[in-house]
Design an enzyme around this catalytic site. Structure first.
Site, PDB file in Angstrom:
ATOM      1  N   LYS A  53       0.661  -1.326  -0.354  1.00 49.59           N
ATOM      2  CA  LYS A  53       0.253  -0.306  -0.383  1.00 49.59           C
ATOM      3  C   LYS A  53       0.792   1.642   0.319  1.00 49.59           C
ATOM      4  O   LYS A  53       1.062   2.379  -0.786  1.00 49.59           O
ATOM      5  CB  LYS A  53      -0.743  -0.133   1.366  1.00 49.59           C
ATOM      6  N   GLN A  97      -4.661  -1.297   9.586  1.00 48.07           N
ATOM      7  CA  GLN A  97      -4.909  -2.915   9.053  1.00 48.07           C
ATOM      8  C   GLN A  97      -5.276  -3.932  10.059  1.00 48.07           C
ATOM      9  O   GLN A  97      -4.462  -4.157  11.192  1.00 48.07           O
ATOM     10  CB  GLN A  97      -3.342  -2.967   8.376  1.00 48.07           C
ATOM     11  N   ASP A 120     -11.632   2.927   3.824  1.00 45.52           N
ATOM     12  CA  ASP A 120     -11.895   1.732   4.095  1.00 45.52           C
ATOM     13  C   ASP A 120     -12.764   1.517   4.040  1.00 45.52           C
ATOM     14  O   ASP A 120     -13.359   0.539   3.171  1.00 45.52           O
ATOM     15  CB  ASP A 120     -11.174   0.619   4.961  1.00 45.52           C
TER      16      ASP A 120
END
Ligand code: NAP
Length: 285
Positions: A53, A97, A120
């Site tokens: 990422k 994460q 997200d």
């Protein structure tokens, strides 16, 4: 092979070129888009995702920061850091994460992220807005799958779509997006009585389970579009999906490979969401 391959790497390349152009335009106006990635603990898979990422940001002109914390970080410590990132004008997207260590309540952490930075799309405000059709952010994996349908002109209006898996991050939002696109959606899961009876009727199948060979050729309607979200290891330790690719590709009309299918699209859509967040912030500045 009869199926057309839906190449996630090729499509990602196109979409990332657009991201890079938009990032450069924002940067030229003094609003460089920024993503904060937070990693707690040393889960090896998470390390790889996070590295990918951050690299994708660097490659496409986005600013990124990476916070790494030991697994012993307290929940309060993590919430304090999120509060700082919520108030940092350089940061437009925050990604924590998952999974987090057991002593940290991941719901609480996700709800602490400002909804306008929740790239997200997991915050309850964004999940609820997805349900009513007006989300700020679509969760990256299902959003990437929708882009694959669009790129290959897969007709969704009136199509029978089966989503296998009902997680908050993939299955449920996938079902919502397909519904929004006009498909008739069936969501299957571990308690589903006869999975094959559902998938055999489907024009579109999205497998998001995390088990090898959950979908085999005899379960697929000829010509159907098959999307494989799963990420598993085969007996030789090689990355594979949920779908028996060798068999299903002889029956399906379109199919995604693993690797090189949904995986790269997920990271691409994270970049897209971050750009959108930065564009919104710039418009309000
Ligand atoms: P998850 O939270 O574990 O959910 C798995 C789902 O599969 C659950 O809803 C479960 O049903 C269902 N299931 C389990 N066994 C089943 C069976 N035998 N038949 C039908 N359904 C079954 O997983 P997730 O986070 O959604 O992820 C799913 C997979 O996608 C994993 O392999 C993950 O690594 C992968 N993934 C890939 C990407 C990517 O970018 N490519 C992104 C995210 C996830 P119940 O709800 O009844 O337990």
């Amino acid at each position: 092979m009869t199926a057309t391959l839906i190449d996630g790497n090729a499509l990602s390349k196109q979409l990332r070129a657009d991201v890079a152009t938009r990032a450069a335009a924002l940067t030229a106006r003094g609003h460089r888009p920024g993503l904060a990635v937070v990693l707690v603990g040393d889960n090896p898979a998470s390390e790889v995702y996070v590295r990918n990422k951050v690299k994708a940001c660097e490659d496409n002109g986005l600013y990124s920061s990476l916070d790494r914390y030991p697994a012993t970080l307290s929940e309060a410590g993590l919430l304090k850091r999120i509060d700082e990132l919520n108030n940092d004008p350089k940061i437009h997207g925050i990604l924590v994460q998952l999974p987090l260590p057991k002593h940290i309540d991941s719901h609480k952490v996700i709800e602490a992220i400002a909804p306008e930075k929740d790239v997200d799309g997991f915050h309850v405000a964004n999940a609820g807005a997805l349900m009513t059709g007006q989300p700020l952010f679509r969760p990256c994996t299902p959003y990437g799958v929708m882009k694959m349908f669009e790129a290959h002109k897969i007709a969704l209006t009136g199509a029978n779509a089966v989503v296998i898996g009902r997680s908050n991050i993939v299955g449920k939002p996938m079902a919502m997006l397909l519904l929004e696109a006009g498909a008739t959606v069936t969501v299957c899961h571990s308690k589903t009585r006869d999975l094959a009876a559902h998938t055999r009727e489907a024009d579109v199948v999205v497998a998001a389970v995390g088990k090898r060979n959950i979908l085999t050729a005899d379960m697929v309607k000829p010509g159907a579009t098959v999307i494989d979200v799963g990420m598993n290891r085969d007996d030789n330790g090689k990355l594979c999906g949920d779908v028996d690719f060798a068999g299903v590709k002889e029956v399906a009309g379109h199919i995604t490979p693993v690797p090189g299918g949904v995986g790269p699209m997920t990271i691409t859509m994270l970049l897209v969401n971050t750009i959108e967040a930065a564009e919104r912030a710039a418009a309000n500045a």
